[in-house]
Design an enzyme around this catalytic site. Structure first.
Site, PDB file in Angstrom:
ATOM      1  N   GLU A 104      -7.667   2.423 -12.631  1.00 14.85           N
ATOM      2  CA  GLU A 104      -6.950   3.518 -11.997  1.00 14.85           C
ATOM      3  C   GLU A 104      -5.775   3.982 -12.849  1.00 14.85           C
ATOM      4  OE1 GLU A 104      -8.080   2.475  -7.361  1.00 14.85           O
ATOM      5  OE2 GLU A 104      -6.289   1.605  -8.254  1.00 14.85           O
ATOM      6  N   HIS A 156     -26.831  21.486   1.565  1.00 15.96           N
ATOM      7  CA  HIS A 156     -27.006  22.097   0.247  1.00 15.96           C
ATOM      8  C   HIS A 156     -26.080  23.297   0.066  1.00 15.96           C
ATOM      9  CE1 HIS A 156     -29.235  23.089  -3.380  1.00 15.96           C
ATOM     10  NE2 HIS A 156     -29.259  24.344  -2.983  1.00 15.96           N
ATOM     11  N   GLU A 205     -25.982  15.457  -0.817  1.00 23.06           N
ATOM     12  CA  GLU A 205     -27.370  15.550  -0.364  1.00 23.06           C
ATOM     13  C   GLU A 205     -28.309  14.676  -1.183  1.00 23.06           C
ATOM     14  OE1 GLU A 205     -29.443  19.288  -1.034  1.00 23.06           O
ATOM     15  OE2 GLU A 205     -27.995  19.832  -2.576  1.00 23.06           O
ATOM     16  N   CYS A 224      -1.441   1.720  -3.075  1.00 19.99           N
ATOM     17  CA  CYS A 224      -2.431   2.775  -2.852  1.00 19.99           C
ATOM     18  C   CYS A 224      -1.849   4.189  -2.845  1.00 19.99           C
ATOM     19  CB  CYS A 224      -3.152   2.546  -1.519  1.00 19.99           C
ATOM     20  SG  CYS A 224      -3.510   0.840  -1.115  1.00 19.99           S
ATOM     21  N   LYS A 253       0.139   5.381  -6.137  1.00 19.83           N
ATOM     22  CA  LYS A 253      -0.861   5.418  -7.211  1.00 19.83           C
ATOM     23  C   LYS A 253      -1.771   6.633  -7.078  1.00 19.83           C
ATOM     24  CE  LYS A 253      -4.346   3.163  -6.246  1.00 19.83           C
ATOM     25  NZ  LYS A 253      -5.113   1.997  -5.747  1.00 19.83           N
ATOM     26  N   TYR A 269      -9.905  -2.928 -10.738  1.00 16.41           N
ATOM     27  CA  TYR A 269      -9.682  -1.584 -10.222  1.00 16.41           C
ATOM     28  C   TYR A 269      -8.290  -1.058 -10.540  1.00 16.41           C
ATOM     29  CZ  TYR A 269      -7.201  -3.592  -6.157  1.00 16.41           C
ATOM     30  OH  TYR A 269      -6.321  -4.247  -5.351  1.00 16.41           O
ATOM     31  N   ALA A 308     -13.247   1.702  -2.603  1.00 19.40           N
ATOM     32  CA  ALA A 308     -13.192   2.749  -3.620  1.00 19.40           C
ATOM     33  C   ALA A 308     -12.286   2.314  -4.756  1.00 19.40           C
ATOM     34  CB  ALA A 308     -12.696   4.058  -3.027  1.00 19.40           C
ATOM     35  N   CYS A 353       0.821  -1.210   0.000  1.00 19.88           N
ATOM     36  CA  CYS A 353       0.000   0.000   0.000  1.00 19.88           C
ATOM     37  C   CYS A 353       0.854   1.260   0.000  1.00 19.88           C
ATOM     38  CB  CYS A 353      -0.931   0.001   1.212  1.00 19.88           C
ATOM     39  SG  CYS A 353      -2.036   1.434   1.255  1.00 19.88           S
ATOM     40  N   ARG A 397     -11.482  -9.016 -21.013  1.00 17.75           N
ATOM     41  CA  ARG A 397     -11.992 -10.285 -21.513  1.00 17.75           C
ATOM     42  C   ARG A 397     -13.520 -10.335 -21.477  1.00 17.75           C
ATOM     43  NH1 ARG A 397      -8.886 -14.600 -17.960  1.00 17.75           N
ATOM     44  NH2 ARG A 397      -9.453 -13.066 -16.381  1.00 17.75           N
TER      45      ARG A 397
END
Length: 451
Positions: free
Chosen positions: A181, A435, A440, A48, A51, A177, A340, A43, A198
């Site tokens: 990315e 808002h 929201e 992570c 990257k 992912y 994520a 990581c 594929r």
């Protein structure tokens, strides 16, 4: 005299190993951690963190484009790829230093070199043997490459993080992912990017609306997605790479990046000789308390190939330390773990996809919204945000939250807390929206799809 040199020896100084070792040491355990690479693991060193730094750098392309709609003129903006990589490297060096200091301050002994398990209480590093009452394996995983002609011409995510120069044409093989990315990174930096997958769509296993929305977003940015495409060989030709596709077509590119999966780092650790049961792909088989088939040997994180996320590895390592050294039995909870994909646009999700929710609960209600973010109104950017809620009809409990769009990962983290608390759709509806924000929308969707 103590029966062993240490109470715990950890193999692998990545996120899970460091977290578990520090936690164990904080309760008075004598702990050593072995590492044959840089401290910090996948990581921090080659995953992570670097990257995401490259992702931030590549996103300035969007910012410069959008600026004109807000009255800004940014003439002559260009990216020095080498400078971006150098800045990333400096930050990774800084973080590795922090990890080393954290181990030292926690009283954890760092043993540098490749560790091999000799028996359930002995680890050998560089010819020297160290004993411990318990061993925790946290060696993570590594990219795997397909066995095809010319594969030595391809790179993986490891090498992609440190390229000396930006290639002009990049073929990324894979639809997960990591592939998405890096597609965003290279495209934002100015490369021409083709994504060969594929299947018929990217991000297999994710909610179908997420898969469609992120693919559309990538294509709007100029990423070419080729479904049902298999690479069968590569060869050097005129200073470039000729990539042969299974239908006979040849693609000429400057760089090929393989993002075709990862495998656990268990080879050569001596685990099988000690009786530790491994799975089909070399993953260490463990129970819910991270125990292997051999008493006294434990495993956490990606090396078990269960839930390959950094926070999950950390949670497993800490839970094991609490159980063994604080008389506080616990295990990490895999329910409603947020995730994520830092693609462009980003993906964020927690809970069940619509498809999985229907399998588990039968009748569900689905709420979905697609809208143009306010920022895009003046910039003119042709991109929409997608948000989705999946609700168990019988209990009214929200069982899935999904988003594709700017700030998605930041927003989903808060929703993950609500879902962990068992929030219902009625409680979402009773929450006053903040808002004007995109977030929201999650508390203002009133009508289920199809109603």
């Amino acid at each position: 005299m103590p029966a062993f040199d240490y109470d715990l020896i950890t193999i692998g100084a990545g996120s899970g190993g460091v977290a578990g070792s520090r936690r164990a040491a904080s309760y008075g355990a004598r702990v050593a951690i072995c590492e044959d690479n840089r401290v910090g693991g996948t990581c921090v060193i080659r995953g992570c963190v670097p990257k995401k730094l490259l992702m931030y750098g590549s996103q300035f392309a969007d910012a410069f484009q959008d600026a004109a709609g807000y009255g800004w003129s940014v003439p002559g903006a260009s990216l020095d790829w080498g400078a971006l990589v150098a800045a990333k490297n400096r930050e990774i060096d800084r973080l590795e230093g922090i990890y080393r200091r954290m181990l030292d301050q926690a009283g954890v002994t760092l043993i540098e070199g490749r560790a091999v398990v000799v028996d359930p209480h002995t680890v050998e590093v560089a010819g020297k043997r160290h004993t411990a009452e318990r061993i925790m394996v946290a060696t993570g995983g590594h990219p795997v490459l397909p066995d095809i002609p010319g594969i030595e011409l391809a790179i993986t995510s490891n090498e992609a993080l440190s390229l000396d120069k930006l290639p002009g044409d990049v073929l990324i093989v894979g639809g997960g992912y990591i592939a998405l990315e890096f597609a965003g990174i290279f495209r934002g930096a100015g490369a021409r990017v083709t994504l060969a997958i594929r299947r018929d769509q990217v991000l297999g296993g994710f909610d179908q609306d997420i898969r469609q929305a992120v693919a559309e977003g990538l294509q709007r940015r100029g990423v070419v997605i080729r479904p049902h495409t298999r690479v069968v060989g590569m060869a050097r030709r005129d200073g470039r790479i000729a990539v042969q596709i299974d239908d006979g077509e040849i693609l000429m590119v400057d760089q090929v990046m393989m993002a075709t999966g990862r495998a656990p780092n268990t080879r050569g650790l001596g685990l099988e000789a000690c009786g530790v049961a491994l799975g089909e792909h070399g993953e260490i088989k463990v129970d819910g308390q991270s125990r292997t088939s051999v008493p006294g040997i434990y495993a956490v994180g990606d090396v078990t190939d269960r839930l390959n996320l950094t926070p999950w590895a950390i949670a497993e390592g800490r839970a094991l330390a609490e159980t063994l050294y604080n008389n506080n039995p616990m295990q990490a909870d895999a329910e409603n773990v947020p995730a994520a994909v830092f693609s462009q646009p980003p993906v964020a999700t927690v809970g069940l996809s619509e498809e999985d929710a229907r399998k588990r609960y039968g009748k569900v209600r689905v709420y979905r919204s697609r809208f143009r973010p306010m920022k895009n109104t003046l910039s003119g950017r042709d991109e929409q945000t997608m948000m989705k809620l999946v609700v168990d009809d019988a209990s009214d409990r929200v069982v899935g939250c999904h988003m594709v769009g700017p700030d998605g990962p930041e927003i989903i983290q808060g929703l993950a807390i609500a879902m962990k608390c068992g929030a219902t759709k009625r409680q979402f509806d009773q929450t006053i929206g903040l808002h004007p924000t995109a977030a929201e929308e999650f508390v203002t969707m009133r009508d289920p799809v199809g109603a």
